[in-house]
Design an enzyme around this catalytic site. Structure first.
Site, short mmCIF file in Angstrom:
data_model
loop_
_atom_site.label_atom_id
_atom_site.label_comp_id
_atom_site.label_asym_id
_atom_site.label_seq_id
_atom_site.Cartn_x
_atom_site.Cartn_y
_atom_site.Cartn_z
N GLU A 38 0.84 -1.21 0.00
CA GLU A 38 0.00 0.00 0.00
C GLU A 38 0.88 1.26 0.00
O GLU A 38 0.66 2.18 -0.79
CB GLU A 38 -0.88 -0.02 1.25
CG GLU A 38 -1.70 1.23 1.51
CD GLU A 38 -2.43 1.12 2.84
OE1 GLU A 38 -3.48 0.47 2.86
OE2 GLU A 38 -1.95 1.67 3.85
N ASP A 91 -5.35 -4.67 -3.96
CA ASP A 91 -5.75 -3.26 -4.07
C ASP A 91 -4.53 -2.38 -4.25
O ASP A 91 -4.58 -1.35 -4.92
CB ASP A 91 -6.57 -2.82 -2.86
CG ASP A 91 -5.78 -2.80 -1.57
OD1 ASP A 91 -4.92 -3.68 -1.38
OD2 ASP A 91 -6.01 -1.89 -0.75
#
Ligand SMILES: *[C@@H]1O[C@H](CO)[C@@H](O)[C@H](O)[C@H]1NC(C)=O
Ligand SMILES: *[C@@H]1O[C@H](CO)[C@@H](O)[C@H](O)[C@H]1NC(C)=O
Length: 637
Positions: free
Chosen positions: A67, A241
């Protein structure tokens, strides 16, 4: 980077692009890059947070995540848009190659796509582990392996492993090329792996490569998997993600570079983003490549023979591994059947299916991403509540072991996938945090901004009106929704906001969503709300290191939570901390007692008041900078 450099850049920049909000971008950007503020390690890796004592998804602030790498790439893309200098964008991507994509994947060539991985069901509680590995459960065929190999002439996966112990706090010395025998860090580590109820407070961190130097007799392996014997091995987990966010950031870098005629400068990085997106397709498939849709019964639900195993949604993770220096060579890959709406990224799917700069080399990649885009938009519609918020997600594997869900969930399935209000993890419930809402809606809004797709506009209009009417204003200061509660099942799911707070990260992500939406839909109220949020962030939450707010952590009472080590299991960490059935979170992390903030925890555990922190998480600080920059770029203000 020295002060002189910053001053020079700042002067050049103001001359090139002088709007108020792009200047605020640069102010925040310079704080992030000021080495005195401690955002980056000596090798230039962004830490999860400046502060070391922080326990949330990572269990230490000087770990980092895929991330953070993806936010770094995005931050530098916006810097390129505003200054015309895309070299830092390229450099940020190089860090992904140098540290986050594993280099030790030597056994991958032994992988058999007809037998991707042996089934191991999730168990409800970490105390029930290890979980039996069961080769009698049928698994399917992996349709990606051969086409990726044909496209890139390698068996190595090009995907980010999600978690690194940058400062080598655990001491595994498990660097990118080595197996517990490197020198120092950053060390690739993993946590979780024990089902939906395992919170960070119970997790037992372990190196990604295990040759039984630390842990117990079988390293850490037999905490997770019950097998007849154990072999030295490596295993990696991707957080899709983050990989998708990196692709999305590269999409913008390419677009902005084209605008000023310097696409050449980013084209090599763009080709790497396209390749990352090709491998990211592993997130679109069921964990064991079983048939997607009404897959009930581990033994009865068949394996897919080609793409029957694709759900086309961005799922929670995918993983791969293989033997290390073993007599017998073997390797495995696993995808995931559980998808949270919060992980979807229609802009990345659009880039990989429709933008010629991003066309992946895999034979069916464009087709897969085109279907994924369609399916993701449909998912938002399926999960959208009457109020406007998005409910959890869907799964192909109930309870992570292909069980039969409650009968009401059979009524309105999503392409045969079952609705789950809290996909993947339950402590805390995975869709309680409001932040998932703007994180995902932002990508939908970016996609809408780029394409004008009326389907996306319809979904966003409803979401935007829910959000705008639920931000509370105290004069010029905001209170954002913080926690959400859910009831009912789609198409009749409902949300209630149960608490509000002044979290700066979710305010920023919301402001950017509203900015992209307002710029395309010409919505004055959304634009005005975005501006008010950004102004409040800038004027009310400045710290010397960035923009932040104070958080009180009652959850830090859980430093004494059990690690759920099975009876009879004994081992140790490199620093000598024992791991045994009575171990707690702090017992297996005694180094936390040397942290500058430890006194606050100790006093709380001894009956004092809950400790408060003013954190500078990399993602939040980058997100805020990006929101300033995007508002300036979109509205030229
Ligand atoms: C700032 O730069 C961006 C990206 O190059 C451009 O789209 C925008 O119009 C510029 N804004 C100003 C005020 O020059
Ligand atoms: C691990 O790396 C550190 C350097 O950070 C070194 O001092 C130590 O000896 C290494 N440990 C082992 C077991 O090789």
């Amino acid at each position: 980077m020295n002060v002189l450099w910053i001053v020079t850049v700042l002067t050049t920049v103001v001359a090139i692009n002088g709007s108020l909000y792009t200047q605020r971008f640069l102010e925040q950007y310079n704080k992030i890059h000021n080495s005195a503020n401690g955002y980056f390690s000596a090798n230039g890796i962004p830490y999860h947070s400046v502060e070391t004592l922080i326990v949330e998804s990572p269990d230490h602030g000087h770990q980092t995540t895929s991330e953070a790498f993806s936010y770094h790439v995005w931050l530098e893309a916006v810097y390129g848009a505003i200054t015309g200098d895309f070299s830092l964008f390229n450099n940020a991507w190089n860090l992904i190659d140098s540290y986050a994509v594993p280099s030790l994947q030597t056994a991958n060539a032994a992988y058999n796509p007809y037998s991707p991985a042996t089934f191991q069901g999730d168990l409800d509680h970490p105390s029930e582990y290890p979980s039996l590995i069961d080769s009698t459960v049928p698994v399917g065929y992996d349709p990606l392996y051969q086409e990726l190999k044909d496209a890139y002439y390698t068996d190595y996966m090009y995907s980010m492993h999600w978690l690194l112990d940058v400062d080598n706090v655990y001491g595994f010395n498990n660097t990118q090329y080595q197996c517990e025998d490197g020198y120092g860090g950053p060390s690739l580590i993993n946590t979780y792996q024990r089902g939906p109820a395992e919170s960070v407070w119970n997790t037992v961190p372990q190196p990604t490569c295990d040759q039984f130097r630390y842990g117990g007799t079988n390293g850490f392996l037999d905490l997770f998997t019950k097998d007849s014997s154990y072999a030295h091995q490596y295993k990696y987990t991707a957080a899709p993600d983050a990989d998708a966010r990196a692709v999305q950031a590269a999409f913008w870098a390419a677009k902005w570079a084209h605008e000023v005629g310097v696409f050449d400068e980013v084209s090599y990085t763009v080709s790497k983003a396209s390749k990352l997106g090709d491998y990211l397709r592993y997130s679109l498939y069921d964990k064991y490549f079983k048939q997607v849709g009404n897959c009930v019964g581990a033994w009865t639900c068949p394996g897919g023979t080609y793409k029957e195993s694709a759900h086309y949604l961005i799922s929670w993770y995918f993983a791969w591994g293989g033997s290390y220096n073993a007599q017998y060579s073997w390797a495995w890959r696993a995808a995931d059947g559980a998808s949270h709406f919060g992980y979807q990224n229609p802009l990345a799917a659009y880039a990989l299916s429709s933008d010629p700069d991003f066309t992946p080399k895999g034979a069916t990649a464009v087709e897969d991403w085109a279907k994924s885009l369609e399916r993701q938009l449909e998912l938002y519609e399926y999960l959208q509540t009457e109020e406007g918020a998005f409910a959890g997600g869907v799964t192909n594997s109930w309870k992570g072991r292909y069980e039969s869900p409650d009968s009401d969930l059979y009524v309105d399935t999503f392409h045969g996938l079952f609705y789950d209000w809290e996909p993947v993890y339950h402590d805390p419930p995975s869709n309680r945090w409001f932040g998932m809402q703007p994180w995902s809606a932002d990508r939908l809004a970016q996609y809408y901004y780029v394409t004008g797709d009326p389907q996306a506009q319809g979904i966003l209009a409803k979401w935007v009106s829910w959000v705008v009417s639920n931000i509370r204003w105290n004069g010029e200061d905001f209170e954002m929704p913080a926690n959400l509660e859910w009831s009912g099942d789609p198409p009749d799911a409902h949300v209630v906001i149960t608490s509000w707070g002044n979290d700066v990260g979710t305010a920023s992500a919301t402001a950017r969503t509203l900015s992209y939406y307002a710029a395309k839909a010409n919505d004055a109220e959304a634009k005005d709300t975005a501006k008010k949020l950004l102004d409040a962030l800038y004027t009310k939450y400045q710290t010397s290191k960035g923009i932040s707010n104070e958080e009180v952590h009652e959850d830090y009472s859980r430093f004494t939570d059990s690690s759920y080590i099975p009876n009879g299991w004994y081992g140790s960490y490199p620093n000598g901390d024992f791991i045994n059935p009575s171990s707690t979170f702090i017992d297996i992390r005694s180094w936390y007692k040397n942290d500058p903030d430890w006194a606050k925890i100790e006093s709380y555990l001894n009956g004092g008041s809950a400790p408060s922190f003013t954190y500078h998480r990399f993602w939040t600080q980058a997100d805020i900078a990006i929101s300033f920059g995007i508002y300036g770029i979109l509205f030229n203000e």
